[in-house]
Design a protein around this motif. Structure first.
Motif, PDB file in Angstrom:
ATOM      1  N   ARG A   1       0.839  -1.202   0.000  1.00  0.00           N
ATOM      2  CA  ARG A   1       0.000   0.000   0.000  1.00  0.00           C
ATOM      3  C   ARG A   1       0.875   1.253   0.000  1.00  0.00           C
ATOM      4  O   ARG A   1       0.563   2.241  -0.688  1.00  0.00           O
ATOM      5  CB  ARG A   1      -0.918  -0.016   1.229  1.00  0.00           C
ATOM      6  N   ALA A   2       1.983   1.214   0.742  1.00  0.00           N
ATOM      7  CA  ALA A   2       2.892   2.360   0.759  1.00  0.00           C
ATOM      8  C   ALA A   2       3.512   2.575  -0.615  1.00  0.00           C
ATOM      9  O   ALA A   2       3.675   3.720  -1.075  1.00  0.00           O
ATOM     10  CB  ALA A   2       3.975   2.133   1.813  1.00  0.00           C
ATOM     11  N   TRP A   3       3.869   1.471  -1.319  1.00  0.00           N
ATOM     12  CA  TRP A   3       4.432   1.603  -2.676  1.00  0.00           C
ATOM     13  C   TRP A   3       3.435   2.279  -3.619  1.00  0.00           C
ATOM     14  O   TRP A   3       3.823   3.154  -4.401  1.00  0.00           O
ATOM     15  CB  TRP A   3       4.797   0.215  -3.213  1.00  0.00           C
ATOM     16  N   PHE A   4       2.184   1.874  -3.549  1.00  0.00           N
ATOM     17  CA  PHE A   4       1.166   2.479  -4.416  1.00  0.00           C
ATOM     18  C   PHE A   4       1.059   3.983  -4.149  1.00  0.00           C
ATOM     19  O   PHE A   4       0.999   4.794  -5.079  1.00  0.00           O
ATOM     20  CB  PHE A   4      -0.176   1.798  -4.194  1.00  0.00           C
ATOM     21  N   ASN A   5       1.045   4.366  -2.883  1.00  0.00           N
ATOM     22  CA  ASN A   5       0.944   5.792  -2.550  1.00  0.00           C
ATOM     23  C   ASN A   5       2.195   6.551  -2.966  1.00  0.00           C
ATOM     24  O   ASN A   5       2.117   7.714  -3.400  1.00  0.00           O
ATOM     25  CB  ASN A   5       0.712   5.948  -1.042  1.00  0.00           C
ATOM     26  N   VAL A   6       3.363   5.910  -2.851  1.00  0.00           N
ATOM     27  CA  VAL A   6       4.606   6.547  -3.281  1.00  0.00           C
ATOM     28  C   VAL A   6       4.588   6.781  -4.791  1.00  0.00           C
ATOM     29  O   VAL A   6       5.067   7.807  -5.282  1.00  0.00           O
ATOM     30  CB  VAL A   6       5.811   5.681  -2.864  1.00  0.00           C
ATOM     31  N   MET A   7       4.022   5.850  -5.539  1.00  0.00           N
ATOM     32  CA  MET A   7       3.903   6.047  -6.984  1.00  0.00           C
ATOM     33  C   MET A   7       3.023   7.249  -7.302  1.00  0.00           C
ATOM     34  O   MET A   7       3.300   8.022  -8.229  1.00  0.00           O
ATOM     35  CB  MET A   7       3.331   4.778  -7.626  1.00  0.00           C
ATOM     36  N   CYS A   8       1.956   7.417  -6.536  1.00  0.00           N
ATOM     37  CA  CYS A   8       1.084   8.580  -6.734  1.00  0.00           C
ATOM     38  C   CYS A   8       1.831   9.877  -6.427  1.00  0.00           C
ATOM     39  O   CYS A   8       1.684  10.880  -7.139  1.00  0.00           O
ATOM     40  CB  CYS A   8      -0.153   8.464  -5.844  1.00  0.00           C
ATOM     41  N   ILE A   9       2.640   9.848  -5.373  1.00  0.00           N
ATOM     42  CA  ILE A   9       3.427  11.046  -5.021  1.00  0.00           C
ATOM     43  C   ILE A   9       4.416  11.367  -6.128  1.00  0.00           C
ATOM     44  O   ILE A   9       4.592  12.530  -6.523  1.00  0.00           O
ATOM     45  CB  ILE A   9       4.141  10.829  -3.681  1.00  0.00           C
ATOM     46  N   ALA A  10       5.093  10.333  -6.655  1.00  0.00           N
ATOM     47  CA  ALA A  10       6.061  10.551  -7.719  1.00  0.00           C
ATOM     48  C   ALA A  10       5.378  11.100  -8.971  1.00  0.00           C
ATOM     49  O   ALA A  10       5.914  11.983  -9.649  1.00  0.00           O
ATOM     50  CB  ALA A  10       6.780   9.245  -8.037  1.00  0.00           C
ATOM     51  N   SER A  11       4.192  10.590  -9.298  1.00  0.00           N
ATOM     52  CA  SER A  11       3.472  11.062 -10.474  1.00  0.00           C
ATOM     53  C   SER A  11       3.132  12.538 -10.355  1.00  0.00           C
ATOM     54  O   SER A  11       3.181  13.283 -11.342  1.00  0.00           O
ATOM     55  CB  SER A  11       2.199  10.233 -10.667  1.00  0.00           C
ATOM     56  N   ALA A  12       2.809  12.964  -9.145  1.00  0.00           N
ATOM     57  CA  ALA A  12       2.455  14.372  -8.937  1.00  0.00           C
ATOM     58  C   ALA A  12       3.667  15.281  -8.910  1.00  0.00           C
ATOM     59  O   ALA A  12       3.522  16.508  -8.944  1.00  0.00           O
ATOM     60  CB  ALA A  12       1.680  14.520  -7.624  1.00  0.00           C
ATOM     61  N   ASN A  13       4.882  14.681  -8.874  1.00  0.00           N
ATOM     62  CA  ASN A  13       6.097  15.497  -8.787  1.00  0.00           C
ATOM     63  C   ASN A  13       7.061  15.206  -9.942  1.00  0.00           C
ATOM     64  O   ASN A  13       8.280  15.255  -9.774  1.00  0.00           O
ATOM     65  CB  ASN A  13       6.803  15.238  -7.453  1.00  0.00           C
ATOM     66  N   GLY A  14       6.502  14.880 -11.086  1.00  0.00           N
ATOM     67  CA  GLY A  14       7.335  14.688 -12.268  1.00  0.00           C
ATOM     68  C   GLY A  14       8.194  13.445 -12.250  1.00  0.00           C
ATOM     69  O   GLY A  14       9.207  13.384 -12.948  1.00  0.00           O
ATOM     70  N   GLY A  15       7.850  12.444 -11.452  1.00  0.00           N
ATOM     71  CA  GLY A  15       8.593  11.190 -11.431  1.00  0.00           C
ATOM     72  C   GLY A  15       9.619  11.081 -10.334  1.00  0.00           C
ATOM     73  O   GLY A  15      10.209  10.010 -10.146  1.00  0.00           O
ATOM     74  N   GLU A  16       9.863  12.131  -9.580  1.00  0.00           N
ATOM     75  CA  GLU A  16      10.840  12.101  -8.484  1.00  0.00           C
ATOM     76  C   GLU A  16      10.156  12.464  -7.177  1.00  0.00           C
ATOM     77  O   GLU A  16       9.301  13.364  -7.142  1.00  0.00           O
ATOM     78  CB  GLU A  16      12.001  13.059  -8.751  1.00  0.00           C
ATOM     79  N   LEU A  17      10.522  11.774  -6.102  1.00  0.00           N
ATOM     80  CA  LEU A  17       9.892  12.048  -4.821  1.00  0.00           C
ATOM     81  C   LEU A  17      10.389  13.369  -4.245  1.00  0.00           C
ATOM     82  O   LEU A  17      11.563  13.718  -4.397  1.00  0.00           O
ATOM     83  CB  LEU A  17      10.194  10.913  -3.836  1.00  0.00           C
TER      84      LEU A  17
END
Length: 291
Positions: A26-42
């Protein structure tokens, strides 16, 4: 502005994902959403922690575990999802030139068809872009996991033996599973790796080790020692010297005793004479009494 990211149906057979715990998945899925909102980088760790609604220390632990699992790649400043650019390639929604390029291609095809007297297909599908073709090739390579479950488990065991807690992987240890996978691929035995690490840590008296590469020389030397040929042992029979006496074989010690007894007997046969027998041809010496 809302963004979306691609999820592939092959994820159901990906060991890197399916071996995660429910919480970490579940954390990985949310991290992917965060990366998508920031141009691919956390973004910064505090921002990731805020979005995940967890403390920064816990967020750092999550990112380290995803990095160890091969799902996040570390950059100079942050983390990026593994192969983000290959799987999340640009489309018409984010590429302003894609629509015009597609229109020019369709117009060119329509004009060519009319010149040949063929009715164009108005529902013709636009050609795949170069990035889409590259993504297909990358997908084929990505199906095989780079790090096996055995390497992941062994790396965590070595981390514990080195004095660190599996709850938080130090940055220098994030690449340990990949290094351990290299060892195993080269034929290094897990039993020898563990025994070598224990031996090194016993000499360090519990002092922590900065990275897994610290153990490589000791592990390599132990593998070389184990592979060395065994020494050759030659057993020789003990030699016994014998002499012939009265037709019967006797040892040298017994023969010497018999010779001494014979000389004493010869001396007694002379009736207690106070003369000693000297060598042949010489006068016999005489014993003097104490009186």
């Amino acid at each position: 502005m809302n963004h979306w990211w691609r999820a592939y149906n092959e994820a159901v057979n990906d060991p890197k994902l399916q071996l995660l715990s429910d919480a970490l998945f579940r954390a990985w899925f949310n991290v992917m959403c965060i990366a998508s909102a920031n141009g691919g980088e956390l973004p910064a760790l505090k921002d990731v922690a805020f979005t995940l609604r967890i403390p920064p220390a816990k967020a750092a632990q999550v990112l380290a575990q995803l990095n160890v699992a091969g799902l996040l790649d570390k950059t100079e400043t942050s983390f990026v999802p593994h192969n983000w650019n290959g799987r999340q390639y640009k489309t018409d929604a984010v590429d302003p030139t894609a629509a015009s390029r597609s229109k020019r291609y369709r117009d060119k095809k329509r004009d060519a068809s009319r010149s040949q007297g063929v009715t164009p297909d108005v529902t013709e599908k636009r050609p795949e872009t170069d990035t889409e073709q590259i993504a297909v090739a990358v997908d084929a390579r990505e199906r095989r996991p780079l790090i096996g479950p055995e390497a992941l488990a062994l790396a965590e065991q070595l981390l514990t033996l080195s004095g660190h807690s599996p709850a938080f992987w130090p940055p220098a240890w994030c690449g340990a599973p990949m290094r351990v996978q290299t060892w195993l691929s080269q034929g290094w035995q897990p039993e020898i790796i563990i025994s070598s690490v224990k031996s090194v840590m016993a000499k360090r008296q519990g002092k922590q080790v900065a990275s897994v590469q610290f153990f490589e020389n000791a592990i390599a030397e132990e593998h070389a020692r184990q592979a060395a040929p065994l020494p050759q042992v030659e057993i020789r029979e003990a030699q016994t010297k014998t002499v012939q006496s009265h037709g019967k074989p006797k040892s040298a010690v017994i023969q010497a005793i018999d010779d001494l007894n014979q000389r004493i007997a010869d001396f007694d046969d002379r009736g207690g004479s106070d003369e000693l027998r000297g060598p042949a041809g010489e006068a016999s010496p005489r014993l003097l009494s104490h009186g």
